[in-house]
Design a protein around this motif. Structure first.
Motif, mmCIF file in Angstrom:
data_model
loop_
_atom_site.group_PDB
_atom_site.id
_atom_site.type_symbol
_atom_site.label_atom_id
_atom_site.label_comp_id
_atom_site.label_asym_id
_atom_site.label_seq_id
_atom_site.Cartn_x
_atom_site.Cartn_y
_atom_site.Cartn_z
ATOM 1 N N ALA A 212 -15.756 59.762 -84.651
ATOM 2 C CA ALA A 212 -15.506 59.815 -83.209
ATOM 3 C C ALA A 212 -14.274 59.004 -82.831
ATOM 4 N N MET A 213 -14.090 57.854 -83.472
ATOM 5 C CA MET A 213 -12.910 57.038 -83.163
ATOM 6 C C MET A 213 -11.626 57.705 -83.641
ATOM 7 N N VAL A 214 -11.673 58.375 -84.766
ATOM 8 C CA VAL A 214 -10.501 59.111 -85.243
ATOM 9 C C VAL A 214 -10.157 60.240 -84.271
ATOM 10 N N LEU A 215 -11.179 60.972 -83.812
ATOM 11 C CA LEU A 215 -10.931 62.037 -82.835
ATOM 12 C C LEU A 215 -10.381 61.484 -81.525
ATOM 13 N N ALA A 216 -10.873 60.333 -81.105
ATOM 14 C CA ALA A 216 -10.353 59.705 -79.889
ATOM 15 C C ALA A 216 -8.881 59.315 -80.076
ATOM 16 N N GLY A 217 -8.533 58.831 -81.254
ATOM 17 C CA GLY A 217 -7.134 58.506 -81.545
ATOM 18 C C GLY A 217 -6.241 59.729 -81.505
ATOM 19 N N ILE A 218 -6.734 60.837 -82.035
ATOM 20 C CA ILE A 218 -5.982 62.094 -81.981
ATOM 21 C C ILE A 218 -5.789 62.533 -80.543
ATOM 22 N N SER A 219 -6.831 62.361 -79.739
ATOM 23 C CA SER A 219 -6.742 62.733 -78.331
ATOM 24 C C SER A 219 -5.681 61.900 -77.607
ATOM 25 N N VAL A 220 -5.668 60.605 -77.865
ATOM 26 C CA VAL A 220 -4.672 59.731 -77.235
ATOM 27 C C VAL A 220 -3.268 60.104 -77.684
ATOM 28 N N LEU A 221 -3.107 60.427 -78.947
ATOM 29 C CA LEU A 221 -1.805 60.851 -79.459
ATOM 30 C C LEU A 221 -1.334 62.119 -78.757
ATOM 31 N N CYS A 222 -2.239 63.073 -78.581
ATOM 32 C CA CYS A 222 -1.876 64.326 -77.904
ATOM 33 C C CYS A 222 -1.535 64.105 -76.439
ATOM 34 N N VAL A 223 -2.222 63.163 -75.802
ATOM 35 C CA VAL A 223 -1.885 62.846 -74.406
ATOM 36 C C VAL A 223 -0.477 62.260 -74.340
ATOM 37 N N GLY A 224 -0.123 61.425 -75.300
ATOM 38 C CA GLY A 224 1.236 60.873 -75.345
ATOM 39 C C GLY A 224 2.288 61.948 -75.555
ATOM 40 N N ILE A 225 1.983 62.901 -76.432
ATOM 41 C CA ILE A 225 2.919 64.011 -76.658
ATOM 42 C C ILE A 225 3.073 64.835 -75.384
ATOM 43 N N THR A 226 1.967 65.072 -74.694
ATOM 44 C CA THR A 226 2.015 65.840 -73.443
ATOM 45 C C THR A 226 2.822 65.102 -72.383
ATOM 46 N N ALA A 227 2.655 63.787 -72.307
ATOM 47 C CA ALA A 227 3.412 62.999 -71.331
ATOM 48 C C ALA A 227 4.907 63.074 -71.620
ATOM 49 N N ARG A 228 5.267 63.027 -72.895
ATOM 50 C CA ARG A 228 6.686 63.135 -73.253
ATOM 51 C C ARG A 228 7.224 64.521 -72.894
ATOM 52 N N GLN A 229 6.407 65.553 -73.101
ATOM 53 C CA GLN A 229 6.836 66.909 -72.759
ATOM 54 C C GLN A 229 6.959 67.080 -71.247
ATOM 55 N N CYS A 230 6.104 66.406 -70.483
ATOM 56 C CA CYS A 230 6.196 66.477 -69.019
ATOM 57 C C CYS A 230 7.515 65.866 -68.534
ATOM 58 N N ALA A 231 7.960 64.835 -69.223
ATOM 59 C CA ALA A 231 9.208 64.183 -68.832
ATOM 60 C C ALA A 231 10.402 65.104 -69.038
ATOM 61 N N THR A 232 10.309 66.006 -70.012
ATOM 62 C CA THR A 232 11.418 66.919 -70.274
ATOM 63 C C THR A 232 11.184 68.317 -69.702
#
Length: 56
Positions: free
Chosen positions: A6-26
């Motif tokens: 569950a913690m690994v999946l949560a880490g993946i989720s946080v990573l994907c949110v960061g990628i999405t935030a970077r894509q929103c900026a561009t």
């Protein structure tokens, strides 16, 4: 073991949110990372609740 997964999946989720935030900026948002973030978050919560119910 369920908590670790569950913690690994949560880490993946946080990573994907960061990628999405970077894509929103561009202003170039691909549908993959937000969907993966949601699925990983829901799976993580489900595993945490299951582990809690079984007393792990």
């Amino acid at each position: 073991m369920l908590i670790i997964v569950a913690m690994v999946l949560a880490g993946i989720s946080v990573l994907c949110v960061g990628i999405t935030a970077r894509q929103c900026a561009t202003d170039d948002i691909a549908p993959g990372p937000p969907v993966l973030a949601l699925l990983a978050a829901f799976a993580s919560v489900a595993l945490m609740l299951t582990a809690t119910a079984y007393g792990h």
